[in-house]
Write a protein that holds these residues in place. Sequence first.
Motif, PDB file in Angstrom:
ATOM      1  N   LYS A 145      -6.760  -2.633  -5.645  1.00  0.00           N
ATOM      2  CA  LYS A 145      -6.829  -3.061  -4.984  1.00  0.00           C
ATOM      3  C   LYS A 145      -6.878  -4.352  -4.754  1.00  0.00           C
ATOM      4  CE  LYS A 145      -8.621   1.559  -3.116  1.00  0.00           C
ATOM      5  NZ  LYS A 145      -9.561   1.946  -2.473  1.00  0.00           N
ATOM      6  N   ASP A 163      -7.879  -7.807  -2.365  1.00  0.00           N
ATOM      7  CA  ASP A 163      -8.877  -8.451  -0.961  1.00  0.00           C
ATOM      8  C   ASP A 163      -8.925  -9.718  -1.151  1.00  0.00           C
ATOM      9  OD1 ASP A 163     -10.495  -7.341   1.346  1.00  0.00           O
ATOM     10  OD2 ASP A 163     -12.081  -8.414   0.274  1.00  0.00           O
ATOM     11  N   PRO A 165      -6.375  -9.940   2.850  1.00  0.00           N
ATOM     12  CA  PRO A 165      -6.534  -9.587   4.727  1.00  0.00           C
ATOM     13  C   PRO A 165      -6.058 -11.114   5.988  1.00  0.00           C
ATOM     14  CG  PRO A 165      -8.280  -9.186   3.283  1.00  0.00           C
ATOM     15  CD  PRO A 165      -7.522  -9.271   2.306  1.00  0.00           C
ATOM     16  N   ALA A 172       4.448  -6.459   5.537  1.00  0.00           N
ATOM     17  CA  ALA A 172       2.941  -6.147   6.258  1.00  0.00           C
ATOM     18  C   ALA A 172       4.085  -4.492   5.365  1.00  0.00           C
ATOM     19  CB  ALA A 172       3.570  -5.311   7.544  1.00  0.00           C
ATOM     20  N   TYR A 173       4.165  -4.136   5.015  1.00  0.00           N
ATOM     21  CA  TYR A 173       4.388  -3.144   3.820  1.00  0.00           C
ATOM     22  C   TYR A 173       3.562  -3.110   2.854  1.00  0.00           C
ATOM     23  CZ  TYR A 173       6.392   0.488   0.824  1.00  0.00           C
ATOM     24  OH  TYR A 173       6.002   1.379  -1.136  1.00  0.00           O
ATOM     25  N   LYS A 189       2.243  -5.602   1.721  1.00  0.00           N
ATOM     26  CA  LYS A 189       0.622  -6.314   2.170  1.00  0.00           C
ATOM     27  C   LYS A 189      -0.902  -5.087   2.130  1.00  0.00           C
ATOM     28  CE  LYS A 189      -2.657  -8.608   5.692  1.00  0.00           C
ATOM     29  NZ  LYS A 189      -3.150  -8.890   6.231  1.00  0.00           N
ATOM     30  N   HIS A 190      -0.140  -3.954   2.626  1.00  0.00           N
ATOM     31  CA  HIS A 190      -0.177  -2.434   2.528  1.00  0.00           C
ATOM     32  C   HIS A 190      -1.411  -1.962   0.931  1.00  0.00           C
ATOM     33  CE1 HIS A 190      -1.929   1.339   4.424  1.00  0.00           C
ATOM     34  NE2 HIS A 190      -1.065   1.864   2.725  1.00  0.00           N
ATOM     35  N   CYS A 191       0.305  -1.717   0.827  1.00  0.00           N
ATOM     36  CA  CYS A 191       0.376  -0.989  -0.671  1.00  0.00           C
ATOM     37  C   CYS A 191      -0.811  -2.364  -1.601  1.00  0.00           C
ATOM     38  CB  CYS A 191       2.037  -1.198  -1.273  1.00  0.00           C
ATOM     39  SG  CYS A 191       2.583   0.197  -0.571  1.00  0.00           S
ATOM     40  N   MET A 204      -3.150  -4.094  -0.553  1.00  0.00           N
ATOM     41  CA  MET A 204      -4.880  -3.648  -0.491  1.00  0.00           C
ATOM     42  C   MET A 204      -5.236  -2.394  -0.493  1.00  0.00           C
ATOM     43  SD  MET A 204      -4.889  -6.244   3.202  1.00  0.00           S
ATOM     44  CE  MET A 204      -6.592  -5.616   3.376  1.00  0.00           C
ATOM     45  N   ASN A 205      -4.059  -1.810  -0.376  1.00  0.00           N
ATOM     46  CA  ASN A 205      -4.495  -0.234  -1.570  1.00  0.00           C
ATOM     47  C   ASN A 205      -4.537   0.537  -2.413  1.00  0.00           C
ATOM     48  OD1 ASN A 205      -5.384   0.744   1.827  1.00  0.00           O
ATOM     49  ND2 ASN A 205      -4.031  -0.132   1.681  1.00  0.00           N
ATOM     50  N   PHE A 254       2.729   5.309  -2.190  1.00  0.00           N
ATOM     51  CA  PHE A 254       3.080   5.612  -0.052  1.00  0.00           C
ATOM     52  C   PHE A 254       3.150   6.366  -0.182  1.00  0.00           C
ATOM     53  CE2 PHE A 254       4.873   4.077   3.096  1.00  0.00           C
ATOM     54  CZ  PHE A 254       4.128   3.445   3.535  1.00  0.00           C
ATOM     55  N   ASN A 260       1.625   9.939   2.092  1.00  0.00           N
ATOM     56  CA  ASN A 260       2.231   9.452   3.723  1.00  0.00           C
ATOM     57  C   ASN A 260       3.360  11.234   3.655  1.00  0.00           C
ATOM     58  OD1 ASN A 260       1.915   7.460   5.736  1.00  0.00           O
ATOM     59  ND2 ASN A 260       2.562   6.695   3.834  1.00  0.00           N
TER      60      ASN A 260
END
Length: 199
Positions: free
Chosen positions: A4, A6, A148, A167-168, A170-172, A174-175, A182, A186
């Motif tokens: 992850k 950050d 972030p 954005a996708y 970034k989400h990946c 950060m997580n 992913f 979902n």
Amino acid sequence: MKTKFDIITSTCVPLPLENVDTDQIIPARFLKATTREEKFFGDNLFRDWRYHPDGSLNKDFVLNNPTYGGQILVAGKNFGSGSSREHAAWAIAGYGFRVVVSSFFADIHKNNELNNFVLPVVVSEPFLKELFDSISANPKMEVEVNLPEQTITNKATGKIEHFEINAYKKHCLMNGLDDIDFLVENKDKIEAWENKNEA
């Protein structure tokens, strides 16, 4: 490595060379490898610059200089040009870099870095020059990369720039998710949509 992402604060390794291509990052002969073991590719990052033809260490190359180290590679303009080999991103990640900073990345290499949990940060040319100057003046200076907030800070000068990221992705980052993770995350939403839209 799925880690992850950050905020990273680190010293930097400077590579003030423009047009560094993927063959320089990882020479073509290593594409025949039957492993994806991170250490193998990391050990051969910039192989032909790190070692002389006889296999001896090139003490003049920055990765062999104990003055420099850290999780951030600061590179010149047009980093990762040339062939689309994903092995280049494997080598950067395998060496231990979490961030590569440049004023321009080749698109395919940039995406390969993101897919391998390395963050490519695009900055302006004046900001990049200031980074190189700051590292030269004090190799122990640090840079903060805040995913972030999408900011990069030269802590030697206090200068801050904002950087863009999909954005996708970034989400990946950060997580700690790759594309398959992913989809699995979902799965219920995908199944619900398929059930709703069945012919």
